[in-house]
Design a protein around this motif. Structure first.
Motif, PDB file in Angstrom:
ATOM      1  N   THR A 120      33.215  30.322  42.210  1.00  0.00           N
ATOM      2  CA  THR A 120      33.843  30.400  40.890  1.00  0.00           C
ATOM      3  C   THR A 120      33.607  31.752  40.216  1.00  0.00           C
ATOM      4  O   THR A 120      34.045  31.968  39.096  1.00  0.00           O
ATOM      5  CB  THR A 120      33.315  29.272  39.979  1.00  0.00           C
ATOM      6  N   SER A 121      32.880  32.628  40.910  1.00  0.00           N
ATOM      7  CA  SER A 121      32.685  33.997  40.426  1.00  0.00           C
ATOM      8  C   SER A 121      32.639  34.915  41.639  1.00  0.00           C
ATOM      9  O   SER A 121      32.508  34.465  42.770  1.00  0.00           O
ATOM     10  CB  SER A 121      31.394  34.116  39.604  1.00  0.00           C
ATOM     11  N   THR A 122      32.745  36.199  41.363  1.00  0.00           N
ATOM     12  CA  THR A 122      32.718  37.189  42.442  1.00  0.00           C
ATOM     13  C   THR A 122      31.649  38.223  42.128  1.00  0.00           C
ATOM     14  O   THR A 122      31.594  38.748  41.009  1.00  0.00           O
ATOM     15  CB  THR A 122      34.078  37.908  42.556  1.00  0.00           C
ATOM     16  N   VAL A 123      30.806  38.504  43.123  1.00  0.00           N
ATOM     17  CA  VAL A 123      29.863  39.619  43.044  1.00  0.00           C
ATOM     18  C   VAL A 123      29.958  40.355  44.372  1.00  0.00           C
ATOM     19  O   VAL A 123      29.741  39.758  45.435  1.00  0.00           O
ATOM     20  CB  VAL A 123      28.411  39.150  42.807  1.00  0.00           C
ATOM     21  N   VAL A 124      30.329  41.627  44.315  1.00  0.00           N
ATOM     22  CA  VAL A 124      30.427  42.446  45.519  1.00  0.00           C
ATOM     23  C   VAL A 124      29.625  43.726  45.318  1.00  0.00           C
ATOM     24  O   VAL A 124      29.492  44.228  44.197  1.00  0.00           O
ATOM     25  CB  VAL A 124      31.891  42.771  45.888  1.00  0.00           C
ATOM     26  N   TYR A 125      29.115  44.253  46.435  1.00  0.00           N
ATOM     27  CA  TYR A 125      28.266  45.447  46.389  1.00  0.00           C
ATOM     28  C   TYR A 125      28.467  46.272  47.650  1.00  0.00           C
ATOM     29  O   TYR A 125      28.515  45.734  48.749  1.00  0.00           O
ATOM     30  CB  TYR A 125      26.796  45.033  46.297  1.00  0.00           C
ATOM     31  N   GLN A 126      28.599  47.551  47.457  1.00  0.00           N
ATOM     32  CA  GLN A 126      28.534  48.525  48.547  1.00  0.00           C
ATOM     33  C   GLN A 126      27.895  49.781  47.966  1.00  0.00           C
ATOM     34  O   GLN A 126      28.291  50.247  46.894  1.00  0.00           O
ATOM     35  CB  GLN A 126      29.912  48.854  49.110  1.00  0.00           C
ATOM     36  N   PRO A 127      26.900  50.331  48.644  1.00  0.00           N
ATOM     37  CA  PRO A 127      26.195  51.477  48.080  1.00  0.00           C
ATOM     38  C   PRO A 127      27.028  52.743  47.962  1.00  0.00           C
ATOM     39  O   PRO A 127      26.726  53.606  47.143  1.00  0.00           O
ATOM     40  CB  PRO A 127      25.027  51.686  49.061  1.00  0.00           C
ATOM     41  N   HIS A 128      28.109  52.857  48.727  1.00  0.00           N
ATOM     42  CA  HIS A 128      28.901  54.096  48.738  1.00  0.00           C
ATOM     43  C   HIS A 128      30.061  54.091  47.748  1.00  0.00           C
ATOM     44  O   HIS A 128      30.737  55.097  47.604  1.00  0.00           O
ATOM     45  CB  HIS A 128      29.434  54.365  50.154  1.00  0.00           C
ATOM     46  N   TRP A 129      30.298  52.996  47.051  1.00  0.00           N
ATOM     47  CA  TRP A 129      31.402  52.966  46.101  1.00  0.00           C
ATOM     48  C   TRP A 129      31.137  53.921  44.942  1.00  0.00           C
ATOM     49  O   TRP A 129      29.997  54.087  44.495  1.00  0.00           O
ATOM     50  CB  TRP A 129      31.627  51.557  45.585  1.00  0.00           C
ATOM     51  N   HIS A 130      32.178  54.513  44.413  1.00  0.00           N
ATOM     52  CA  HIS A 130      32.055  55.471  43.309  1.00  0.00           C
ATOM     53  C   HIS A 130      31.830  54.717  41.994  1.00  0.00           C
ATOM     54  O   HIS A 130      32.639  53.872  41.612  1.00  0.00           O
ATOM     55  CB  HIS A 130      33.309  56.340  43.224  1.00  0.00           C
ATOM     56  N   LYS A 131      30.746  55.042  41.335  1.00  0.00           N
ATOM     57  CA  LYS A 131      30.379  54.353  40.096  1.00  0.00           C
ATOM     58  C   LYS A 131      31.450  54.465  39.017  1.00  0.00           C
ATOM     59  O   LYS A 131      31.621  53.563  38.202  1.00  0.00           O
ATOM     60  CB  LYS A 131      29.049  54.920  39.576  1.00  0.00           C
TER      61      LYS A 131
ATOM     62  N   LEU B 158      40.153  42.949  40.989  1.00  0.00           N
ATOM     63  CA  LEU B 158      39.747  41.731  41.697  1.00  0.00           C
ATOM     64  C   LEU B 158      40.088  40.488  40.881  1.00  0.00           C
ATOM     65  O   LEU B 158      40.471  39.456  41.450  1.00  0.00           O
ATOM     66  CB  LEU B 158      38.251  41.774  42.023  1.00  0.00           C
ATOM     67  N   ILE B 159      39.971  40.582  39.573  1.00  0.00           N
ATOM     68  CA  ILE B 159      40.364  39.450  38.723  1.00  0.00           C
ATOM     69  C   ILE B 159      41.857  39.176  38.865  1.00  0.00           C
ATOM     70  O   ILE B 159      42.284  38.022  38.861  1.00  0.00           O
ATOM     71  CB  ILE B 159      39.964  39.686  37.257  1.00  0.00           C
ATOM     72  N   GLU B 160      42.659  40.220  39.019  1.00  0.00           N
ATOM     73  CA  GLU B 160      44.096  40.027  39.234  1.00  0.00           C
ATOM     74  C   GLU B 160      44.361  39.193  40.486  1.00  0.00           C
ATOM     75  O   GLU B 160      45.330  38.443  40.538  1.00  0.00           O
ATOM     76  CB  GLU B 160      44.806  41.381  39.363  1.00  0.00           C
ATOM     77  N   HIS B 161      43.492  39.311  41.476  1.00  0.00           N
ATOM     78  CA  HIS B 161      43.673  38.582  42.735  1.00  0.00           C
ATOM     79  C   HIS B 161      43.025  37.201  42.732  1.00  0.00           C
ATOM     80  O   HIS B 161      43.558  36.269  43.331  1.00  0.00           O
ATOM     81  CB  HIS B 161      43.102  39.387  43.908  1.00  0.00           C
ATOM     82  N   HIS B 162      41.848  37.081  42.101  1.00  0.00           N
ATOM     83  CA  HIS B 162      41.076  35.839  42.211  1.00  0.00           C
ATOM     84  C   HIS B 162      40.851  35.118  40.884  1.00  0.00           C
ATOM     85  O   HIS B 162      40.328  34.007  40.885  1.00  0.00           O
ATOM     86  CB  HIS B 162      39.726  36.115  42.879  1.00  0.00           C
ATOM     87  N   TYR B 163      41.176  35.726  39.786  1.00  0.00           N
ATOM     88  CA  TYR B 163      41.048  35.156  38.441  1.00  0.00           C
ATOM     89  C   TYR B 163      39.741  34.388  38.243  1.00  0.00           C
ATOM     90  O   TYR B 163      39.705  33.163  38.081  1.00  0.00           O
ATOM     91  CB  TYR B 163      42.241  34.256  38.085  1.00  0.00           C
ATOM     92  N   ARG B 164      38.645  35.146  38.290  1.00  0.00           N
ATOM     93  CA  ARG B 164      37.321  34.581  38.015  1.00  0.00           C
ATOM     94  C   ARG B 164      36.385  35.717  37.594  1.00  0.00           C
ATOM     95  O   ARG B 164      36.644  36.886  37.895  1.00  0.00           O
ATOM     96  CB  ARG B 164      36.786  33.846  39.240  1.00  0.00           C
ATOM     97  N   PRO B 165      35.318  35.384  36.878  1.00  0.00           N
ATOM     98  CA  PRO B 165      34.376  36.425  36.462  1.00  0.00           C
ATOM     99  C   PRO B 165      33.932  37.248  37.675  1.00  0.00           C
ATOM    100  O   PRO B 165      33.662  36.690  38.748  1.00  0.00           O
ATOM    101  CB  PRO B 165      33.212  35.642  35.867  1.00  0.00           C
TER     102      PRO B 165
END
Length: 130
Positions: free
Chosen positions: A69-80, A90-97
């Motif tokens: 019911t929520s999304t948490v994703v992490y990658q160390p190389h993503w641009h802050k 991501l909310i546009e795709h999955h509509y969740r916090p």
């Protein structure tokens, strides 16, 4: 037309380029800074697109994540500078916090977005204070 480019300077590099554009004393100098801002905006678009694609693939690869019911994703190389934009995508795709995290120096940093009716700040605060 200029606002996204001014914004991109701070997201991708150094916002002082935008200031230099506005205080330039010659058209040539202003054009040089405008070109730098345009380049930052192009880089921002590319980072936004590639990180969004990568995050969506991470979610799709794990059926358990797809059902949450929520999304948490992490990658160390993503641009802050673009993780907030990615969280919105991501909310546009999955509509969740959604929380998108990356490394920033020696810390994990990120951005969170929510959906109407769910106070993400309160949920995180409550979880930390358990």
């Amino acid at each position: 037309m200029i606002a996204p480019r001014v914004n991109a300077a701070g997201r991708m590099d150094d916002a002082s380029k935008a200031v230099q554009l506005f205080i330039a004393e010659t058209n040539e100098e202003a054009l040089q800074y405008a070109e730098l801002l345009h380049s930052d905006n192009t880089d921002r678009k590319e980072a936004d697109s590639s990180i969004t694609t990568e995050a969506l693939e991470l979610i799709a690869q794990n059926q358990h994540w797809a059902e949450r019911t929520s999304t948490v994703v992490y990658q160390p190389h993503w641009h802050k500078g673009v993780v907030g934009i990615v969280a919105s995508r991501l909310i546009e795709h999955h509509y969740r916090p959604t929380v998108v995290l990356t490394e920033s120096g020696h810390y994990v940093a990120g951005s969170a977005r929510s959906v109407p009716g769910f106070n993400l700040y309160e949920a995180i605060h409550d979880a930390v204070n358990i």
